[in-house]
Design a protein around this motif. Structure first.
Motif, PDB file in Angstrom:
ATOM      1  N   PHE A 189       5.953 -20.660  24.527  1.00  0.00           N
ATOM      2  CA  PHE A 189       4.734 -19.927  24.849  1.00  0.00           C
ATOM      3  C   PHE A 189       3.619 -20.343  23.905  1.00  0.00           C
ATOM      4  CE2 PHE A 189       7.969 -16.829  26.387  1.00  0.00           C
ATOM      5  CZ  PHE A 189       7.586 -16.828  27.716  1.00  0.00           C
ATOM      6  N   LYS A 190       2.429 -20.573  24.478  1.00  0.00           N
ATOM      7  CA  LYS A 190       1.251 -20.837  23.640  1.00  0.00           C
ATOM      8  C   LYS A 190       0.728 -19.496  23.136  1.00  0.00           C
ATOM      9  CE  LYS A 190      -0.458 -24.499  26.427  1.00  0.00           C
ATOM     10  NZ  LYS A 190      -1.391 -24.581  27.540  1.00  0.00           N
ATOM     11  N   THR A 191       0.631 -19.325  21.835  1.00  0.00           N
ATOM     12  CA  THR A 191       0.077 -18.082  21.287  1.00  0.00           C
ATOM     13  C   THR A 191      -0.925 -18.440  20.202  1.00  0.00           C
ATOM     14  OG1 THR A 191       1.615 -17.848  19.459  1.00  0.00           O
ATOM     15  CG2 THR A 191       2.347 -16.986  21.569  1.00  0.00           C
ATOM     16  N   ASP A 192      -1.610 -17.417  19.682  1.00  0.00           N
ATOM     17  CA  ASP A 192      -2.591 -17.648  18.619  1.00  0.00           C
ATOM     18  C   ASP A 192      -1.933 -18.223  17.378  1.00  0.00           C
ATOM     19  OD1 ASP A 192      -4.363 -16.636  20.329  1.00  0.00           O
ATOM     20  OD2 ASP A 192      -4.513 -14.655  19.395  1.00  0.00           O
ATOM     21  N   GLU A 193      -0.637 -17.874  17.189  1.00  0.00           N
ATOM     22  CA  GLU A 193       0.070 -18.368  16.005  1.00  0.00           C
ATOM     23  C   GLU A 193       0.672 -19.744  16.237  1.00  0.00           C
ATOM     24  OE1 GLU A 193       0.815 -15.067  16.939  1.00  0.00           O
ATOM     25  OE2 GLU A 193      -0.328 -14.103  15.330  1.00  0.00           O
ATOM     26  N   GLY A 194       0.469 -20.317  17.407  1.00  0.00           N
ATOM     27  CA  GLY A 194       1.022 -21.633  17.692  1.00  0.00           C
ATOM     28  C   GLY A 194       2.038 -21.558  18.816  1.00  0.00           C
ATOM     29  N   LEU A 195       2.758 -22.649  19.030  1.00  0.00           N
ATOM     30  CA  LEU A 195       3.723 -22.733  20.112  1.00  0.00           C
ATOM     31  C   LEU A 195       5.028 -22.059  19.680  1.00  0.00           C
ATOM     32  CD1 LEU A 195       3.219 -24.113  22.818  1.00  0.00           C
ATOM     33  CD2 LEU A 195       4.389 -26.126  21.937  1.00  0.00           C
ATOM     34  N   ILE A 196       5.461 -21.051  20.445  1.00  0.00           N
ATOM     35  CA  ILE A 196       6.680 -20.320  20.097  1.00  0.00           C
ATOM     36  C   ILE A 196       7.788 -20.702  21.071  1.00  0.00           C
ATOM     37  CG2 ILE A 196       7.732 -18.024  20.158  1.00  0.00           C
ATOM     38  CD1 ILE A 196       5.246 -16.911  19.008  1.00  0.00           C
ATOM     39  N   THR A 197       8.956 -21.025  20.545  1.00  0.00           N
ATOM     40  CA  THR A 197      10.083 -21.361  21.409  1.00  0.00           C
ATOM     41  C   THR A 197      10.839 -20.086  21.758  1.00  0.00           C
ATOM     42  OG1 THR A 197      10.256 -23.464  20.278  1.00  0.00           O
ATOM     43  CG2 THR A 197      12.128 -22.806  21.634  1.00  0.00           C
ATOM     44  N   GLY A 223       0.804 -17.214  32.194  1.00  0.00           N
ATOM     45  CA  GLY A 223       0.049 -18.461  32.243  1.00  0.00           C
ATOM     46  C   GLY A 223       0.158 -19.298  30.980  1.00  0.00           C
ATOM     47  N   ASN A 224       0.585 -18.680  29.876  1.00  0.00           N
ATOM     48  CA  ASN A 224       0.690 -19.439  28.632  1.00  0.00           C
ATOM     49  C   ASN A 224       2.075 -20.061  28.449  1.00  0.00           C
ATOM     50  OD1 ASN A 224       2.030 -17.041  28.298  1.00  0.00           O
ATOM     51  ND2 ASN A 224       1.382 -16.722  26.187  1.00  0.00           N
ATOM     52  N   THR A 225       2.847 -20.111  29.561  1.00  0.00           N
ATOM     53  CA  THR A 225       4.207 -20.648  29.462  1.00  0.00           C
ATOM     54  C   THR A 225       4.204 -22.169  29.565  1.00  0.00           C
ATOM     55  OG1 THR A 225       4.819 -18.707  30.716  1.00  0.00           O
ATOM     56  CG2 THR A 225       6.536 -20.340  30.363  1.00  0.00           C
ATOM     57  N   VAL A 226       4.962 -22.821  28.696  1.00  0.00           N
ATOM     58  CA  VAL A 226       5.112 -24.270  28.769  1.00  0.00           C
ATOM     59  C   VAL A 226       6.582 -24.587  29.013  1.00  0.00           C
ATOM     60  CG1 VAL A 226       4.764 -26.454  27.591  1.00  0.00           C
ATOM     61  CG2 VAL A 226       3.251 -24.509  27.100  1.00  0.00           C
ATOM     62  N   TYR A 227       6.877 -25.177  30.188  1.00  0.00           N
ATOM     63  CA  TYR A 227       8.247 -25.604  30.462  1.00  0.00           C
ATOM     64  C   TYR A 227       8.400 -27.028  29.968  1.00  0.00           C
ATOM     65  CZ  TYR A 227       8.597 -21.503  33.451  1.00  0.00           C
ATOM     66  OH  TYR A 227       8.610 -20.211  33.910  1.00  0.00           O
ATOM     67  N   ASP A 228       9.454 -27.303  29.223  1.00  0.00           N
ATOM     68  CA  ASP A 228       9.693 -28.640  28.716  1.00  0.00           C
ATOM     69  C   ASP A 228       9.895 -29.610  29.891  1.00  0.00           C
ATOM     70  OD1 ASP A 228      10.547 -29.943  25.945  1.00  0.00           O
ATOM     71  OD2 ASP A 228      11.763 -30.812  27.564  1.00  0.00           O
ATOM     72  N   PRO A 229       9.360 -30.837  29.810  1.00  0.00           N
ATOM     73  CA  PRO A 229       9.492 -31.778  30.936  1.00  0.00           C
ATOM     74  C   PRO A 229      10.951 -32.099  31.281  1.00  0.00           C
ATOM     75  CG  PRO A 229       8.036 -32.671  29.226  1.00  0.00           C
ATOM     76  CD  PRO A 229       8.537 -31.371  28.717  1.00  0.00           C
ATOM     77  N   LEU A 264       8.638 -16.677  15.184  1.00  0.00           N
ATOM     78  CA  LEU A 264       7.767 -17.604  14.456  1.00  0.00           C
ATOM     79  C   LEU A 264       8.532 -18.337  13.353  1.00  0.00           C
ATOM     80  CD1 LEU A 264       4.626 -15.346  14.092  1.00  0.00           C
ATOM     81  CD2 LEU A 264       4.799 -17.468  15.392  1.00  0.00           C
ATOM     82  N   GLU A 265       9.648 -17.751  12.938  1.00  0.00           N
ATOM     83  CA  GLU A 265      10.446 -18.385  11.881  1.00  0.00           C
ATOM     84  C   GLU A 265      11.824 -18.726  12.423  1.00  0.00           C
ATOM     85  OE1 GLU A 265      10.377 -15.211   9.112  1.00  0.00           O
ATOM     86  OE2 GLU A 265       8.189 -15.265   9.036  1.00  0.00           O
ATOM     87  N   ARG A 266      11.847 -19.474  13.513  1.00  0.00           N
ATOM     88  CA  ARG A 266      13.102 -19.877  14.130  1.00  0.00           C
ATOM     89  C   ARG A 266      13.896 -20.753  13.177  1.00  0.00           C
ATOM     90  NH1 ARG A 266      14.792 -19.874  19.313  1.00  0.00           N
ATOM     91  NH2 ARG A 266      15.930 -21.794  19.612  1.00  0.00           N
ATOM     92  N   PRO A 267      15.151 -20.376  12.889  1.00  0.00           N
ATOM     93  CA  PRO A 267      15.931 -21.172  11.944  1.00  0.00           C
ATOM     94  C   PRO A 267      16.199 -22.580  12.482  1.00  0.00           C
ATOM     95  CG  PRO A 267      16.983 -19.051  12.409  1.00  0.00           C
ATOM     96  CD  PRO A 267      15.890 -19.226  13.392  1.00  0.00           C
ATOM     97  N   LEU A 268      16.222 -23.540  11.566  1.00  0.00           N
ATOM     98  CA  LEU A 268      16.627 -24.896  11.934  1.00  0.00           C
ATOM     99  C   LEU A 268      18.142 -24.916  12.109  1.00  0.00           C
ATOM    100  CD1 LEU A 268      14.537 -27.080   9.478  1.00  0.00           C
ATOM    101  CD2 LEU A 268      14.300 -26.971  11.959  1.00  0.00           C
ATOM    102  N   GLY A 269      18.654 -25.991  12.681  1.00  0.00           N
ATOM    103  CA  GLY A 269      20.102 -26.107  12.841  1.00  0.00           C
ATOM    104  C   GLY A 269      20.612 -25.072  13.821  1.00  0.00           C
ATOM    105  N   CYS A 270      21.732 -24.431  13.484  1.00  0.00           N
ATOM    106  CA  CYS A 270      22.269 -23.366  14.331  1.00  0.00           C
ATOM    107  C   CYS A 270      21.369 -22.144  14.183  1.00  0.00           C
ATOM    108  CB  CYS A 270      23.700 -23.036  13.901  1.00  0.00           C
ATOM    109  SG  CYS A 270      24.342 -21.539  14.660  1.00  0.00           S
TER     110      CYS A 270
END
Lengths: 331, 333
Positions: free
Chosen positions: B13-21, B59-65, B285-291
């Motif tokens: 999602f595109k948000t004011d804080e950036g792209l959120i997965t 409308g702010n949804t971005v589907y990965d190609p 906003l702070e999605r962990p890396l790795g698992c």
């Protein structure tokens, strides 16, 4: 049973439905002749479907719903109050001793107040502290007991997750040092992991602060795990009350059995359908005559539509309101 | 052939804080007549995943190609739902081949339009049937879901229905267009246990009768055990474990699934302590890396879990989990 902290005798909460020029106006019997003792130091569960009067009963005990009949006493060793006539100074004192934790931690906290101000508000409203320092000390003490991060006291509620907000709600309820707490569906809106965390917190607070809980819930699995006693409410009347283990091991009222069998089992092979209830809970404005449950009861007989059963001692420490509970016990 | 196949679904999602997965590399499929349960805490991406199947995200949804949602409706060419460009093409997946029932039935009906009118509107939108015929089908469906006096109820409004009846009417409406896939988003969460049991029975009967596939979203593992054939457990946008219901509930492999089950109050063991999963769910906003689960995991292996994303590993036939700490005989899928 130990001594009762709260003792109800044929307590009723009736709301008038409009007025009539001649004759008696119809009333909605939200709570009808409820008699229970809530033992001091217990975790007392109150279960039932929506519309059964769980919340109204909790509120009536807190004097937040109008009591229209019967007797209700509160006695914690320091004071002994008749809840039906409580007024002025005594009522103010009772408000300090009996508190409420709400269901929805998102709606219960003002978004415009800091966490510190939210927790401090009861102290200020009741005038329990004289100086700001004293208030701060009390707030920090209770916040620490509720395992809140003291750094967070300056923040606003929007920054917190559901579990943290519920801790703030709990801290606010406990800051006045109550003896009796009504927790109304306090974990219903939470995810299961956070629910486990809050339940453990309530249990440890109960031990540390010597609290008595009236725990209102529609979730029987939760009640089974935390409560010492359970009362089952149907359309404003208690149908069964028993120590938790007895109630779950040997439910006596057909309604209790139906409720238990409706809980979805974790075992995919277990498809109990034996006691499935038909239909929905009738309107309390027009409850069925006789036993209020007879319209949905799988084992109702002619007598059930005429005679109202009273809550009577069954066996062990259980009380049940059913004419035929003995005959209908599953083998 | 499966009815719907979700491949490498990644939603941002595109948000004011950036792209959120919100959803990352999600894969599953549902066969006709199969019920797939999707479980997870709030914020795990269950609803976002479900809405993607009908393209209902904002409308702010971005589907990965690389994402694909293949719909294989019978007598129709396979279709990638994500390739639909125009709003009017989406009618096929919105109430046509796919229907959805929501958690709060009061909020899903228009309050000032009768239930019947809403049913007729939906039927006429998806077919060229007459108003009279649509009315007949609507009343028939209300009767089918166990609403008494369906002809009278048909002309009533949502406020005149009780909670359980509203949810039944919702199901009747969703099924009236004979969808191939039904998405049920927490359909019993707002209901009492006795009503919930009735609705679950009803849905089981309807699957048998209509043979549609169901994506059943819930946070209640008990409801899943009683309704679903297979289950997928989601955490922070990823499916961490999937398998047959019996496998996942009795032999959970992923630490998160085990944690969920340990936190659950069970009626068969009243003395078992309720053990919460340690820590809080991280902010998106702070999605962990790795698992994604490594910040709360008690089997965390430093240098591995926080750096690499675990592959899907076969635990047993039909049962996979994404975790580095699975038993020795586990093989990479």
């Amino acid at each position: 049973m130990n001594t009762a902290l709260v003792s109800l005798d044929t307590l009723s909460v009736h709301y008038p439905l409009g007025r009539r020029l001649i004759g008696k106006a119809p009333v909605l019997k939200a709570i009808d002749r409820v008699s229970i003792d809530i033992p001091k130091g217990s975790f007392f569960g109150l279960v039932g479907e929506s519309g059964s009067g769980k919340t109204t009963l909790g509120r009536a005990i807190l004097r937040a719903a109008p009591i229209s009949g019967g007797a209700a006493r509160y006695s914690d060793g320091e004071v002994d109050y008749d809840l039906t006539t409580l007024a002025k100074d005594n009522l103010r004192d009772y408000r300090k001793r009996a508190q409420l934790i709400f269901q929805d931690p998102y709606a219960a906290l003002s978004p415009r107040m800091t966490v510190r101000d939210i927790i401090a508000e009861p102290l200020e409203v009741m005038g329990l502290t004289r100086t700001r320092e004293e208030t701060d000390t009390r707030v920090r003490e209770i916040a620490a007991k509720c395992r809140l991060n003291l750094e967070h006291l300056r923040r606003f509620p929007h920054a917190f997750s559901g579990g943290q907000r519920q801790r703030i709600s709990i801290a606010r309820a406990l800051v006045t040092g109550p003896k009796f707490v009504v927790a109304d569906e306090s974990v219903a809106a939470l995810d299961v992991s956070i629910q486990a965390d809050i339940l453990n917190l309530l249990k440890s607070l109960q031990r540390d602060l010597d609290l008595t809980f009236l725990f209102i819930s529609h979730d029987l699995s939760v009640v089974a795990h935390v409560c010492d006693y359970v009362a089952v409410l149907y359309l404003g009347s208690i149908v069964e009350v028993a120590p938790t283990r007895e109630l779950f091991a040997r439910p006596k009222h057909p309604y209790t059995r139906a409720l238990l069998s409706a809980i979805p089992s974790l075992d995919p092979d277990d498809t109990r359908k034996t006691q499935r209830l038909e239909g929905e809970i009738p309107s309390p404005a027009n409850p069925p005559a006789g036993c209020r449950f007879h319209t949905r009861c799988p084992v109702a007989q002619d007598r059930c539509g005429a005679d109202t059963p009273i809550l009577d001692h069954a066996d062990g420490n259980a009380h049940v309101a059913c004419h035929f509970w003995r005959e209908n016990l599953p083998g | 052939m499966s009815l719907i196949e979700v491949k490498n679904l990644t939603i941002r999602f595109k948000t004011d804080e950036g792209l959120i997965t919100a959803v990352e590399d999600v894969n599953f499929d549902i066969a006709p007549g199969e019920v797939l349960g999707l479980v997870g805490e709030s914020g795990s991406g269950k609803s976002v995943t479900a809405k993607a199947l009908m393209r209902l995200n904002g409308g702010n949804t971005v589907y990965d190609p690389a994402s694909h949602i293949m719909l294989n409706a019978p007598d129709r060419e396979p279709l990638d739902v994500l390739s639909l460009k125009r709003e009017r093409d989406m009618i096929l997946v919105r109430g046509g081949a796919i229907s959805m029932i929501f958690q709060e039935p009061m909020a899903s009906f228009a309050p000032a339009i009768s239930i019947g009118k809403q049913m007729i509107e939906q039927l006429q939108l998806h077919s060229d049937m007459s108003k009279k015929r649509a009315r007949e089908i609507g009343i028939e469906m209300l009767e089918r879901v166990g609403i008494s006096e369906p002809a009278k109820r048909f002309d009533q409004y949502a406020f005149e229905f009780s909670g359980g009846m509203r949810q039944r009417a919702m199901i009747a409406m969703a099924l009236s267009t004979k969808p191939k896939l039904l998405i049920a988003d927490e359909p019993t969460t707002a209901l009492d246990v006795t009503i919930q049991a009735q609705v679950i029975d009803l849905m089981k009967d309807l699957v048998r009768e209509f043979g549609m596939g169901i994506l059943f979203i819930t946070h209640d593992l008990g409801v899943i055990a009683q309704t679903a054939d297979r289950v997928a457990v989601m955490y922070l946008g990823r499916i961490v474990e999937t398998g047959a219901v019996r496998q996942v509930i009795t032999r959970p492999a992923h630490p998160y699934t085990q944690g969920l089950l340990n936190a659950l109050p069970r009626l068969d063991d009243l003395d078992a302590p309720l053990v919460p999963v340690a820590g809080d769910i991280p902010s998106p906003l702070e999605r962990p890396l790795g698992c994604v689960f490594h910040t709360r995991c008690d089997r965390f292996i430093k240098g591995i879990c926080n750096l690499q994303v675990p592959e899907r590993t076969v635990v047993e036939e039909g049962h996979t989990a994404r975790c580095f700490d699975l038993t020795q005989d586990a093989r990479v899928a």
